[in-house]
Write an enzyme that holds these catalytic residues in place. Structure first.
Site, PDB file in Angstrom:
ATOM      1  N   LYS A  50       0.811  -1.222   0.000  1.00  0.00           N
ATOM      2  CA  LYS A  50       0.000   0.000   0.000  1.00  0.00           C
ATOM      3  C   LYS A  50       0.842   1.268   0.000  1.00  0.00           C
ATOM      4  CE  LYS A  50      -4.171  -2.123   1.599  1.00  0.00           C
ATOM      5  NZ  LYS A  50      -5.551  -1.767   1.656  1.00  0.00           N
ATOM      6  N   SER A  75      -8.085   0.395   8.799  1.00  0.00           N
ATOM      7  CA  SER A  75      -7.846  -0.373  10.027  1.00  0.00           C
ATOM      8  C   SER A  75      -6.390  -0.795  10.150  1.00  0.00           C
ATOM      9  CB  SER A  75      -8.727  -1.629  10.042  1.00  0.00           C
ATOM     10  OG  SER A  75      -8.391  -2.451   8.940  1.00  0.00           O
TER      11      SER A  75
END
Length: 311
Positions: A50, A75
């Site tokens: 990411k 999260s």
């Protein structure tokens, strides 16, 4: 979207990310009766792919937007990625995290100077807090997976993979929010001759599998999977790419995920998170029909709370 655009994205983010290694295991090749290559995004900065999408998204902002900061809800891994990418560029990052997010991921966000805003553990609460910060601070919202700049940044993992191994028959990725899968599909389309892309997904949260069947974005009634990074659903930016190009989505049981995670640990001596193990679990489940192929697996991340190992 075209090959030149994706190559430009890759060139733009190169200095901010790692070109991660590709590892192999003779024993795993024997188990699968195939040549298996693992693109180790667990060795990426902040420990997951990411970082690529987050970096590209921030680089796409104007100077005015950068001066007011960025905000996301996540999260775990995107929270860390956006925090670190923002820190590298001197941009404030506001991170909306559910109260029950893993403590190890909260601590990492703080290390990267992300400003955590806690919320209840549901999508409505996340979105409410993110919108409030947008209004109050003028920060730009960056979605963890349903954002073109994020998808194009994520594509660079497979671009690197195909540069090193241009004759792969398949690439396996996990699918949760769809950002990695969509990016990998674009990379395969423009940077390979005929490499097919297959996704793995937990049966417990099989919304992407159901979305392909129905043709519309499906949601999950539960989030009961060890693969905490895959509990989100597809979005309107990535779903059309997935629908048009993915070969298939293979669903795996929780025991399959734990077995794949453990096998990587035992045989390759590296740590991957459960969400990452889903792609390899999918390959193991379908190994009979993939014999003698050259197969790439993107190990999407390695951010594991070692006190919560499932084996």
């Amino acid at each position: 979207m075209d090959k030149v655009t994706l190559q430009n994205v890759h060139n733009r983010i190169k200095s901010y990310i790692h070109n991660t290694p590709v590892l192999t295991s003779q024993l795993i090749n024997t188990i699968c009766e195939a040549q298996v290559f693992f693109k180790c995004e667990n060795f990426q900065k902040m420990g997951a792919f990411k970082m690529r999408g987050a970096t590209n998204a921030i680089l796409n902002l104007t100077e005015t937007q950068k001066s007011k900061g960025v905000v996301t809800h996540s999260s775990g891994n995107f929270a860390q990625a956006l925090s670190l990418a923002a820190k590298q560029m001197g941009v404030k990052a506001y991170i909306v995290m559910p109260k029950n997010a893993p403590q190890v991921k909260k601590e990492a966000v703080k290390t990267y100077k992300g400003i955590i805003v806690e919320c209840d553990s549901n999508l409505e609460a996340r979105e409410f807090e993110a919108k409030r910060i947008q209004m109050e601070k003028g920060a730009t919202f960056i979605h963890p997976s349903n954002d073109d700049a994020v998808i194009y940044g994520n594509a660079t993992a497979a671009i690197e993979f195909l540069e090193d191994y241009p004759d792969l028959d398949y690439i396996f990725t996990p699918v949760g929010g769809g950002g990695l899968l969509a990016g990998t599909l674009l990379a395969s389309k423009y940077f390979s001759k005929n490499c097919k892309v297959i996704a793995g997904e937990p049966i417990a949260v099989d919304d992407a599998y159901r979305s392909l069947k129905s043709g519309i974005i499906e949601k999950n009634e539960t989030s009961n999977t060890i693969a905490d990074g895959l509990r989100t659903h597809l979005g309107d930016r990535n779903f059309p790419i997935i629908k048009a190009h993915v070969d298939t989505i293979i669903r795996v049981e929780e025991d399959d995920i734990v077995y794949a995670m453990k096998l990587i640990w035992e045989r390759m001596k590296i740590v991957i998170e459960p969400s990452s193990a889903v792609a390899f679990a999918a390959l193991l489940k379908e190994k009979e029909v993939l014999k003698h192929k050259k197969i790439g697996v993107i190990l999407s991340g390695g951010n594991v709370d070692l006190s919560q190992l499932p084996f």
